[in-house]
Design an enzyme around this catalytic site. Structure first.
Site, PDB file in Angstrom:
ATOM      1  N   ASP A 213       0.861  -1.172   0.000  1.00 27.79           N
ATOM      2  CA  ASP A 213       0.000   0.000   0.000  1.00 27.79           C
ATOM      3  C   ASP A 213       0.909   1.237   0.000  1.00 27.79           C
ATOM      4  O   ASP A 213       2.117   1.152   0.235  1.00 27.79           O
ATOM      5  CB  ASP A 213      -0.927  -0.004   1.218  1.00 27.79           C
ATOM      6  CG  ASP A 213      -2.211   0.765   0.955  1.00 27.79           C
ATOM      7  OD1 ASP A 213      -2.197   1.677   0.114  1.00 27.79           O
ATOM      8  OD2 ASP A 213      -3.228   0.453   1.601  1.00 27.79           O
TER       9      ASP A 213
ATOM     10  N   GLU B 185     -10.225   6.448   4.966  1.00 25.69           N
ATOM     11  CA  GLU B 185      -9.300   5.815   5.900  1.00 25.69           C
ATOM     12  C   GLU B 185      -9.602   6.194   7.352  1.00 25.69           C
ATOM     13  O   GLU B 185     -10.748   6.189   7.795  1.00 25.69           O
ATOM     14  CB  GLU B 185      -7.865   6.127   5.474  1.00 25.69           C
ATOM     15  CG  GLU B 185      -7.572   5.617   4.051  1.00 25.69           C
ATOM     16  CD  GLU B 185      -6.137   5.779   3.641  1.00 25.69           C
ATOM     17  OE1 GLU B 185      -5.238   5.867   4.495  1.00 25.69           O
ATOM     18  OE2 GLU B 185      -5.872   5.810   2.412  1.00 25.69           O
TER      19      GLU B 185
END
Length: 435
Positions: free
Chosen positions: A113, A318
């Site tokens: 990521d 997020e």
């Protein structure tokens, strides 16, 4: 959701070896299945949190979709920021190499990521060389390094030269990356096909997006008395009150990851808001009155046929979306209460997930639609609430009565939701049947 892999990459032909990457042609793109694995099951739902499960449960619940993606030739899989029983996924040789590559037979490449290696130690970005060592030896093949790439290259080179990262590990990563590039035809056609630009946001795609909105709406309540449905609404009503900041905000309809990382309010793209869609569909004699937060005088001072209150969440991504309360933003619950006390009310929720609904407000409203994040095509909502199309949506998740109940699992004996997973009504108050 794994069918999106075929939509992006194309359908593999009969005989395509299982686990090998596949891209049908220049009008297709590489897909990425993510985030491996268990990021949807972290403790208390915390972003980048810890999934505390036995391996058997991890495999049964969270790994199952990856098997389907791999069988469709998915080219890449992204490691998760999250942990499994205290071990960061980016450093898990067991899950990335022994399970994903060896047991499941994935032949594409594993990508980190963004800044995934910077998150392995605290404070952020510390002990970087050790982070590189752990992640590469765990099985990460390509690393997303948006900022510190000179340091990454220096540390990786040192670790290879000092034989802390075996050359065989580098060869495996390079082989996998080249395999995907060959499958995608990047050596024959290294640049994008710009003749396809005209299809971006074309009318056909807008119609498809509008259809997706129609089909994804979930009708949760339709009338205080089930024998007297409130929907569909009358297009030729004399006067309609529309309220709520989400009624006229494309940015809020789209949510995060749109135009900017976090998303934002306003006319961030071309499209139709819920308010604009309502005005387009109602009769020419119908008066539509819109106020974000109508005053008591506005609410009580007109003889409304009905009200449409559009509320929900602001955009988030997020960790910014972590919430222990899951409340409706911008005093949405208070707005629902104020309007529904005086006017027959349809509530449309714009959100990325179920939100807390106070029982008194739920009892007071006449209809409730979960519209999720409809994006640019607000017309899909008007299509259904005014009866041109039928409701087809079903809840993909449980809708809780109280956040104190979370996490909820439909197989638990104590399962007592506001609405169970799979629930959804038609405008005739029949249960939507799975197709």
């Amino acid at each position: 959701m794994t069918s999106i892999v075929e939509g992006l990459q194309g359908k593999p032909p009969p005989g395509q070896p299982n686990g090998y990457p596949f891209v049908a042609g220049r009008e297709n793109v590489i897909a990425c299945a993510k985030h491996f694995v268990g990021d949807g099951g972290t403790k208390k739902g915390t972003n980048e949190g810890d999934t505390i499960l036995s391996y058997d449960e991890l495999e049964r619940v969270h790994m199952a979709p990856y098997l389907d993606c791999i069988s469709q030739g998915v080219c890449t899989i992204m490691a998760s920021y999250s942990s499994w029983n205290g071990t960061k996924l980016h450093t898990s040789h067991f899950l990335l190499t022994q399970i994903l590559k060896e047991k499941l037979g994935f032949k594409g490449f594993i990508i980190s990521d963004s800044e995934g290696l910077d998150r392995l130690y605290s404070p952020h970005g510390s002990n970087y060389r050790q982070s590189v060592l752990c992640a590469i030896n765990a099985g990460v093949d390509m690393v997303m390094v948006p900022l510190r790439y000179p340091l990454f290259l220096e540390d990786l080179t040192h670790l290879v030269k000092s034989e802390k990262i075996p050359m065989a590990r580098i060869d495996d990563a390079v082989e996998r990356i080249l395999r995907v590039k060959f499958a995608a035809g990047l050596f024959e056609f290294p640049l994008s096909n710009r003749s396809l630009l005209d299809t971006v946001s074309c009318d056909l795609h807008k119609k498809l997006a509008r259809e997706a909105v129609r089909k994804s709406l979930v009708l949760l309540k339709n009338g205080k008395n089930p024998d007297k449905p409130f929907l569909p609404l009358d297009k030729n009503a004399e006067r309609i009150l529309v309220a709520g900041i989400h009624a006229d905000d494309l940015g809020y309809q789209c949510g995060g990851w749109t135009a900017t990382w976090e998303g934002k309010s306003g006319r961030i793209t071309t499209g139709t808001t819920v308010l604009e869609a309502i005005k387009e569909v109602v009769g020419h004699k119908t008066e539509v009155i819109y106020e974000q937060n109508p005053s008591p005088n506005t609410i009580a001072g007109h003889d409304y046929s009905f009200a449409i209150v559009v509320v929900g969440e602001g955009p988030y991504v997020e960790t910014g979306g972590d919430s222990s309360e899951l409340t409706i933003h911008f005093n949405g619950a208070e707005l629902i209460g104020a309007v529904a006390e005086e006017v027959p009310t349809l509530v449309i929720l714009i959100s990325g997930r179920p939100l807390a609904l106070e029982q008194r407000h739920f009892d007071n409203i006449d209809a409730l639609v979960a519209a999720w994040l409809p994006g640019s095509e607000g017309g899909g909502i008007a299509d259904v609430i005014f009866g041109d199309h039928e409701f087809q949506g079903q809840l993909p998740v449980t809708w809780f009565k109280s956040v104190d109940q979370l996490p909820m699992h439909s197989e638990d004996d104590s399962y007592d939701p506001l609405f169970p997973v799979g629930f959804g009504l038609t405008s005739k108050n029949k249960i939507v049947q799975s197709r």
